[in-house]
Design a protein around this motif. Sequence first.
Motif, mmCIF file in Angstrom:
data_model
loop_
_atom_site.group_PDB
_atom_site.id
_atom_site.type_symbol
_atom_site.label_atom_id
_atom_site.label_comp_id
_atom_site.label_asym_id
_atom_site.label_seq_id
_atom_site.Cartn_x
_atom_site.Cartn_y
_atom_site.Cartn_z
ATOM 1 N N MET A 1 -5.259 -24.179 -10.030
ATOM 2 C CA MET A 1 -5.783 -23.203 -9.127
ATOM 3 C C MET A 1 -5.459 -21.946 -9.380
ATOM 4 N N SER A 2 -6.882 -20.823 -9.448
ATOM 5 C CA SER A 2 -6.272 -19.651 -9.748
ATOM 6 C C SER A 2 -5.643 -18.709 -8.354
ATOM 7 N N ARG A 3 -4.769 -18.084 -8.620
ATOM 8 C CA ARG A 3 -4.190 -17.233 -7.949
ATOM 9 C C ARG A 3 -4.861 -15.756 -7.585
ATOM 10 N N VAL A 4 -5.270 -15.345 -6.429
ATOM 11 C CA VAL A 4 -5.782 -14.267 -5.870
ATOM 12 C C VAL A 4 -4.831 -13.100 -5.962
ATOM 13 N N THR A 5 -5.072 -12.142 -6.667
ATOM 14 C CA THR A 5 -4.218 -10.870 -6.786
ATOM 15 C C THR A 5 -4.621 -9.782 -6.097
ATOM 16 N N ILE A 6 -4.071 -8.532 -5.956
ATOM 17 C CA ILE A 6 -4.478 -7.327 -5.371
ATOM 18 C C ILE A 6 -5.247 -6.708 -6.087
ATOM 19 N N ALA A 7 -5.424 -6.914 -7.684
ATOM 20 C CA ALA A 7 -6.390 -6.330 -8.266
ATOM 21 C C ALA A 7 -7.894 -7.231 -7.985
ATOM 22 N N ASP A 8 -7.869 -8.633 -7.827
ATOM 23 C CA ASP A 8 -8.903 -9.020 -7.352
ATOM 24 C C ASP A 8 -9.554 -8.609 -6.170
ATOM 25 N N ILE A 9 -8.988 -8.369 -5.282
ATOM 26 C CA ILE A 9 -9.357 -7.811 -3.876
ATOM 27 C C ILE A 9 -9.673 -6.360 -4.286
ATOM 28 N N ALA A 10 -9.030 -5.505 -4.847
ATOM 29 C CA ALA A 10 -9.521 -3.991 -5.288
ATOM 30 C C ALA A 10 -11.058 -4.094 -5.718
ATOM 31 N N ARG A 11 -11.125 -5.096 -6.742
ATOM 32 C CA ARG A 11 -12.501 -5.327 -7.635
ATOM 33 C C ARG A 11 -13.581 -5.564 -6.437
ATOM 34 N N ALA A 12 -13.326 -6.463 -5.655
ATOM 35 C CA ALA A 12 -14.220 -7.031 -4.460
ATOM 36 C C ALA A 12 -14.478 -6.067 -3.499
ATOM 37 N N ALA A 13 -13.621 -5.322 -3.116
ATOM 38 C CA ALA A 13 -13.740 -4.432 -2.252
ATOM 39 C C ALA A 13 -13.887 -3.215 -2.612
ATOM 40 N N GLU A 14 -14.138 -2.889 -4.017
ATOM 41 C CA GLU A 14 -14.582 -1.529 -4.689
ATOM 42 C C GLU A 14 -13.564 -0.326 -4.281
ATOM 43 N N VAL A 15 -12.142 -0.689 -4.087
ATOM 44 C CA VAL A 15 -11.166 0.277 -3.907
ATOM 45 C C VAL A 15 -10.082 0.209 -5.098
ATOM 46 N N SER A 16 -9.141 1.181 -5.012
ATOM 47 C CA SER A 16 -8.018 0.980 -5.844
ATOM 48 C C SER A 16 -6.794 -0.017 -5.353
ATOM 49 N N THR A 17 -6.115 -0.387 -6.087
ATOM 50 C CA THR A 17 -5.079 -1.452 -5.883
ATOM 51 C C THR A 17 -4.083 -0.843 -4.793
ATOM 52 N N ALA A 18 -3.922 0.413 -5.199
ATOM 53 C CA ALA A 18 -3.226 1.312 -4.124
ATOM 54 C C ALA A 18 -3.870 1.024 -2.767
ATOM 55 N N THR A 19 -5.012 1.374 -2.558
ATOM 56 C CA THR A 19 -5.616 1.281 -1.360
ATOM 57 C C THR A 19 -5.615 -0.112 -0.608
ATOM 58 N N VAL A 20 -5.619 -1.009 -1.406
ATOM 59 C CA VAL A 20 -5.466 -2.458 -1.142
ATOM 60 C C VAL A 20 -4.046 -2.678 -0.417
ATOM 61 N N SER A 21 -3.096 -2.246 -1.252
ATOM 62 C CA SER A 21 -1.689 -2.416 -1.153
ATOM 63 C C SER A 21 -1.416 -1.657 0.633
ATOM 64 N N ASN A 22 -1.820 -0.464 0.493
ATOM 65 C CA ASN A 22 -1.665 0.196 1.723
ATOM 66 C C ASN A 22 -2.233 -0.476 3.020
ATOM 67 N N ALA A 23 -3.442 -1.040 2.658
ATOM 68 C CA ALA A 23 -4.277 -1.607 3.724
ATOM 69 C C ALA A 23 -3.646 -2.856 4.195
ATOM 70 N N LEU A 24 -3.048 -3.555 3.425
ATOM 71 C CA LEU A 24 -2.252 -4.767 3.951
ATOM 72 C C LEU A 24 -0.801 -4.638 4.606
ATOM 73 N N SER A 25 -0.215 -3.683 3.844
ATOM 74 C CA SER A 25 0.984 -3.307 4.542
ATOM 75 C C SER A 25 1.292 -2.395 5.801
ATOM 76 N N GLY A 26 -0.065 -1.676 6.160
ATOM 77 C CA GLY A 26 -0.043 -0.874 7.326
ATOM 78 C C GLY A 26 0.162 0.411 6.925
ATOM 79 N N ARG A 27 0.479 0.896 5.641
ATOM 80 C CA ARG A 27 0.858 2.127 5.265
ATOM 81 C C ARG A 27 -0.277 2.982 4.717
ATOM 82 N N GLY A 28 0.086 4.054 4.434
ATOM 83 C CA GLY A 28 -0.764 5.158 3.839
ATOM 84 C C GLY A 28 -1.929 5.645 4.832
ATOM 85 N N ARG A 29 -2.430 6.505 4.391
ATOM 86 C CA ARG A 29 -3.509 7.448 5.202
ATOM 87 C C ARG A 29 -4.938 6.887 4.929
ATOM 88 N N LEU A 30 -5.231 5.792 5.452
ATOM 89 C CA LEU A 30 -6.542 5.139 5.377
ATOM 90 C C LEU A 30 -7.556 5.187 6.823
#
Length: 339
Positions: free
Chosen positions: A1-30
């Motif tokens: 089974m393939s493992r979903v990564t932050i890069a996969d989410i970034a491509r699907a959401a059309e954002v950067s991997t940093a934005t994904v990381s901040n969105a999931l952690s509750g950090r950053g200015r989003l």
Amino acid sequence: MSRVTIADIARAAEVSTATVSNALSGRGRLSEATRTRVRAVAAALDYAGASAAPRTLGLAVTTYGPFDWNFASVPYFARAISAATAAAHARGYALIALPAAAREPLWRSVPVAGVVVLDSPPDDPVVGLLRERGLPLVFDGRPVELRRRESWVDNDHAATTREVLGHLAARGAERIALMAGPGEEHYTLACTSAYRAWCAERAVRPVIVPLDFDDADGRMLDPLLSGAGRPDAVHGLYDPCGHQLLAAAARLGLRVPDDLLLVCASEDPGYARTAPPVSTVSLVPELTTAAAVGKLVDLIETPESLADPSVVPARLEVRASSGGVARGLTTGAVRVRGE
């Protein structure tokens, strides 16, 4: 089974991997819209970390801005922290009590899903940073401004102040002074405003003396309590007021309650054992802070929900320092002690 990564989410959401990381952690200015969209994409892809917002709440006391002080040693805040922790645990969350005067990076990065803010002053810089992160906030004490995904819980401080003043007047007080703290939060401002209005209605000169936390013996009160025209009653707004007033009265030979009536807003149980026992106003932090935590969790788990502000009655406990028997009380739940 393939493992979903932050890069996969970034491509699907059309954002950067940093934005994904901040969105999931509750950090950053989003923006909240971006954060919500990224989390939705992560959930749709069955990402292992898509439960996103950490199951941790923050609690901040920002009364004195950048001033570093140990609020956990104050009975009111100690009880508030305990009540907030229990309420958070009941909803399946941990709780972090954040230090006063923390450095800005901490406020920008601490992994919390939302924050309960106690005694926030106008133009609170901490609140500004938390809002930049898009975190839901619930205030214990009314903020100047309320935004989306925010609410508040508070007491009716104006009504409570009038209740105390009415009680003291009913016990024969004619010259009632107010000990007010140095803070600019809603609590101090609301109590002071109510006191001034009460005095104006009776054509009585208001006397407001600031609280000095470092003056354990209440020596700055000596000029106030000496000579002709001194107050015959004092209402203190903070925990140390009662101890300072008792010390000053003893030093000046004033008998409490015969020469001076006292009421102090405090959660300190020790006031029931002073000589004489001091009448206190409880802001019932067990109820206000628990209610604030409940509203915060609702805002976190149901972002589109509206958590309406609410008012919790304060409680006046009458003891010997203000004459024993309460009369003329009109609001809140009243207990009579030390008669």
